[in-house]
Design a protein around this motif. Sequence first.
Motif, short mmCIF file in Angstrom:
data_model
loop_
_atom_site.label_atom_id
_atom_site.label_comp_id
_atom_site.label_asym_id
_atom_site.label_seq_id
_atom_site.Cartn_x
_atom_site.Cartn_y
_atom_site.Cartn_z
N SER A 101 38.24 33.61 27.52
CA SER A 101 38.52 34.78 28.35
C SER A 101 37.70 34.72 29.62
O SER A 101 36.51 34.40 29.59
CB SER A 101 38.17 36.07 27.61
N ALA A 102 38.34 35.03 30.73
CA ALA A 102 37.65 35.10 32.02
C ALA A 102 37.67 36.55 32.50
O ALA A 102 38.65 37.26 32.28
CB ALA A 102 38.34 34.20 33.05
N MET A 103 36.62 36.93 33.17
CA MET A 103 36.61 38.28 33.75
C MET A 103 37.71 38.37 34.81
O MET A 103 38.06 37.37 35.43
CB MET A 103 35.26 38.61 34.38
N ASP A 104 38.26 39.54 34.98
CA ASP A 104 39.25 39.78 36.03
C ASP A 104 38.49 40.16 37.29
O ASP A 104 37.94 41.27 37.37
CB ASP A 104 40.21 40.89 35.61
N PRO A 105 38.43 39.27 38.29
CA PRO A 105 37.67 39.59 39.50
C PRO A 105 38.17 40.82 40.24
O PRO A 105 37.38 41.53 40.86
CB PRO A 105 37.82 38.34 40.37
N GLU A 106 39.46 41.07 40.18
CA GLU A 106 39.97 42.28 40.86
C GLU A 106 39.42 43.53 40.20
O GLU A 106 39.01 44.47 40.90
CB GLU A 106 41.51 42.28 40.87
N ALA A 107 39.38 43.55 38.88
CA ALA A 107 38.83 44.72 38.17
C ALA A 107 37.34 44.85 38.44
O ALA A 107 36.84 45.94 38.71
CB ALA A 107 39.11 44.61 36.68
N GLY A 108 36.63 43.72 38.39
CA GLY A 108 35.19 43.76 38.60
C GLY A 108 34.79 44.12 40.02
O GLY A 108 33.92 44.97 40.24
N LEU A 109 35.43 43.50 41.00
CA LEU A 109 35.05 43.73 42.39
C LEU A 109 35.55 45.07 42.92
O LEU A 109 35.05 45.55 43.93
CB LEU A 109 35.52 42.58 43.27
N ALA A 110 36.49 45.70 42.22
CA ALA A 110 36.94 47.04 42.61
C ALA A 110 35.77 48.02 42.58
O ALA A 110 35.72 48.98 43.37
CB ALA A 110 38.07 47.51 41.71
N ALA A 111 34.81 47.77 41.68
CA ALA A 111 33.66 48.65 41.56
C ALA A 111 32.78 48.64 42.81
O ALA A 111 32.07 49.60 43.08
CB ALA A 111 32.83 48.25 40.34
N VAL A 112 32.84 47.56 43.58
CA VAL A 112 32.02 47.46 44.79
C VAL A 112 32.56 48.41 45.87
O VAL A 112 31.80 48.93 46.68
CB VAL A 112 31.97 46.01 45.31
N GLY A 113 33.86 48.62 45.87
CA GLY A 113 34.46 49.56 46.81
C GLY A 113 34.60 49.06 48.23
O GLY A 113 34.67 49.86 49.16
N GLU A 114 34.64 47.76 48.42
CA GLU A 114 34.81 47.17 49.75
C GLU A 114 36.22 46.62 49.88
O GLU A 114 36.58 45.66 49.20
CB GLU A 114 33.81 46.03 49.97
N GLU A 115 37.01 47.20 50.75
CA GLU A 115 38.40 46.77 50.98
C GLU A 115 38.48 45.29 51.32
O GLU A 115 39.39 44.58 50.91
CB GLU A 115 39.02 47.61 52.10
N GLY A 116 37.51 44.78 52.07
CA GLY A 116 37.52 43.38 52.50
C GLY A 116 37.38 42.39 51.37
O GLY A 116 37.62 41.19 51.56
N LEU A 117 36.98 42.84 50.19
CA LEU A 117 36.85 41.95 49.04
C LEU A 117 38.17 41.70 48.32
O LEU A 117 38.28 40.76 47.54
CB LEU A 117 35.83 42.50 48.03
N GLN A 118 39.18 42.53 48.59
CA GLN A 118 40.44 42.41 47.87
C GLN A 118 41.08 41.03 47.97
O GLN A 118 41.49 40.47 46.95
CB GLN A 118 41.42 43.51 48.29
N PRO A 119 41.17 40.42 49.17
CA PRO A 119 41.79 39.08 49.23
C PRO A 119 41.00 38.02 48.45
O PRO A 119 41.58 37.14 47.83
CB PRO A 119 41.81 38.75 50.72
N VAL A 120 39.68 38.13 48.48
CA VAL A 120 38.84 37.17 47.75
C VAL A 120 39.02 37.37 46.26
O VAL A 120 39.19 36.40 45.50
CB VAL A 120 37.35 37.33 48.14
N ALA A 121 39.02 38.62 45.82
CA ALA A 121 39.21 38.93 44.40
C ALA A 121 40.58 38.46 43.92
O ALA A 121 40.71 37.91 42.82
CB ALA A 121 39.05 40.43 44.15
N LYS A 122 41.59 38.64 44.77
CA LYS A 122 42.94 38.21 44.41
C LYS A 122 43.00 36.70 44.23
O LYS A 122 43.56 36.20 43.25
CB LYS A 122 43.94 38.66 45.49
#
Length: 139
Positions: A101-122
Amino acid sequence: MRNTDNPFGRLGITAKLALPYGEALARAKAALKEEGFGVLTEVDVREILKDKIDVEFRPYAILGVCNPKLAHQALMVTPAVGLMLPCNVVVEETDGGSVVSAMDPEAGLAAVGEEGLQPVAKEAKERLSRAIASLKAFA
């Protein structure tokens, strides 16, 4: 009762394998490498629990993995994202095989609350999903 098909629910990307733990661990590392992730840390939970509190536990590893390009992009958005790095991947022995199992980066990075992280998380999620999906050939 624990759901071994996806023990991490919406937070994880999971594959159940009909492979022994050691082989699943090796194949997971190889699949992650194919997607540009290096293993920075490997925590042998079974060994630690036995050594520190004398408890028996099934084979279970936590891999701290990182894609340097994606980590750099995320850090350029906000240095606070370092609290969420590296990505964790769990390999554990189960009845009849193993689960990766791998962590879901989109779920994890959503907690940071930075819109600019969405493309990286995706992109990180896409890469981790491909790595995990490639293991399903051993289901």
